[in-house]
Write an enzyme that holds these catalytic residues in place. Sequence first.
Site, PDB file in Angstrom:
ATOM      1  N   ARG A  38       0.842  -1.203   0.000  1.00 21.62           N
ATOM      2  CA  ARG A  38       0.000   0.000   0.000  1.00 21.62           C
ATOM      3  C   ARG A  38       0.875   1.251   0.000  1.00 21.62           C
ATOM      4  NH1 ARG A  38      -5.670  -1.513  -0.184  1.00 21.62           N
ATOM      5  NH2 ARG A  38      -5.810  -3.481   0.943  1.00 21.62           N
ATOM      6  N   ASP A  39       0.473   2.238  -0.795  1.00 21.53           N
ATOM      7  CA  ASP A  39       1.170   3.523  -0.784  1.00 21.53           C
ATOM      8  C   ASP A  39       0.971   4.177   0.575  1.00 21.53           C
ATOM      9  OD1 ASP A  39       2.129   5.652  -3.268  1.00 21.53           O
ATOM     10  OD2 ASP A  39       1.666   6.487  -1.300  1.00 21.53           O
ATOM     11  N   ILE A  40       2.028   4.763   1.111  1.00 21.38           N
ATOM     12  CA  ILE A  40       1.995   5.370   2.441  1.00 21.38           C
ATOM     13  C   ILE A  40       1.121   6.637   2.457  1.00 21.38           C
ATOM     14  CG2 ILE A  40       3.993   6.930   2.232  1.00 21.38           C
ATOM     15  CD1 ILE A  40       4.947   5.788   4.946  1.00 21.38           C
ATOM     16  N   ASN A  96       5.464   6.949 -13.166  1.00 21.70           N
ATOM     17  CA  ASN A  96       6.035   8.287 -13.263  1.00 21.70           C
ATOM     18  C   ASN A  96       7.518   8.158 -13.579  1.00 21.70           C
ATOM     19  OD1 ASN A  96       3.702   9.801 -12.616  1.00 21.70           O
ATOM     20  ND2 ASN A  96       3.981   9.349 -10.450  1.00 21.70           N
ATOM     21  N   HIS A 109       8.272   1.654 -10.085  1.00 18.25           N
ATOM     22  CA  HIS A 109       7.050   1.207  -9.411  1.00 18.25           C
ATOM     23  C   HIS A 109       5.849   1.546 -10.277  1.00 18.25           C
ATOM     24  CE1 HIS A 109       8.196   5.237  -8.097  1.00 18.25           C
ATOM     25  NE2 HIS A 109       6.906   5.528  -8.056  1.00 18.25           N
ATOM     26  N   HIS A 111       2.025   2.334 -10.114  1.00 17.18           N
ATOM     27  CA  HIS A 111       0.913   2.698  -9.231  1.00 17.18           C
ATOM     28  C   HIS A 111      -0.344   1.985  -9.730  1.00 17.18           C
ATOM     29  CE1 HIS A 111       2.716   6.382  -7.282  1.00 17.18           C
ATOM     30  NE2 HIS A 111       3.455   6.354  -8.367  1.00 17.18           N
TER      31      HIS A 111
END
Length: 124
Positions: A38-40, A96, A109, A111
């Site tokens: 999970r993204d922080i 990105n 990474h 997303h």
Amino acid sequence: MQSPTDSFKSKECIFCKIIAGTLPAEKVFENENVFAFRDISPQAPVHVLIVPKQHVVDILDVSGRDMEIFQHLFKAAQQIAAKLGIAGSGFRTVFNSGDHACQTMYHLHLHLLGGTQMGGSLVG
Ligand code: AMP
Ligand code: ZN
């Protein structure tokens, strides 16, 4: 033989440390090739980062036989979307790369975003 990239990987890279288990993360998926957590700072109800276990910086750092990395990442995206219940409602996948895209973490990474109705703009 250790390359400069290996040295960076062990000393500096937060995502390498998450993969190695020396920094905490909320893991949602792992296999031989990828790790996902999970993204922080989530930007959607579901916001997962899917990373290759191999340290590569960004899209431009992937070449030759390493191109398999993209297969591994997108196959994991399919599996994670199903697992987290957003395959049917839809989701967005984003890489990105570099300054104009505001890349902040220099370990490739993907997303995976979903769980809400997103806007149509990709550059806002
Ligand atoms: P990007 O701007 O594409 O480089 O995205 C980097 C993402 O990594 C951002 O969405 C951050 O919120 C996320 N991030 C940074 N550090 C961590 C961490 N320790 N655990 C989980 N996500 C993180
Ligand atoms: Zn790394």
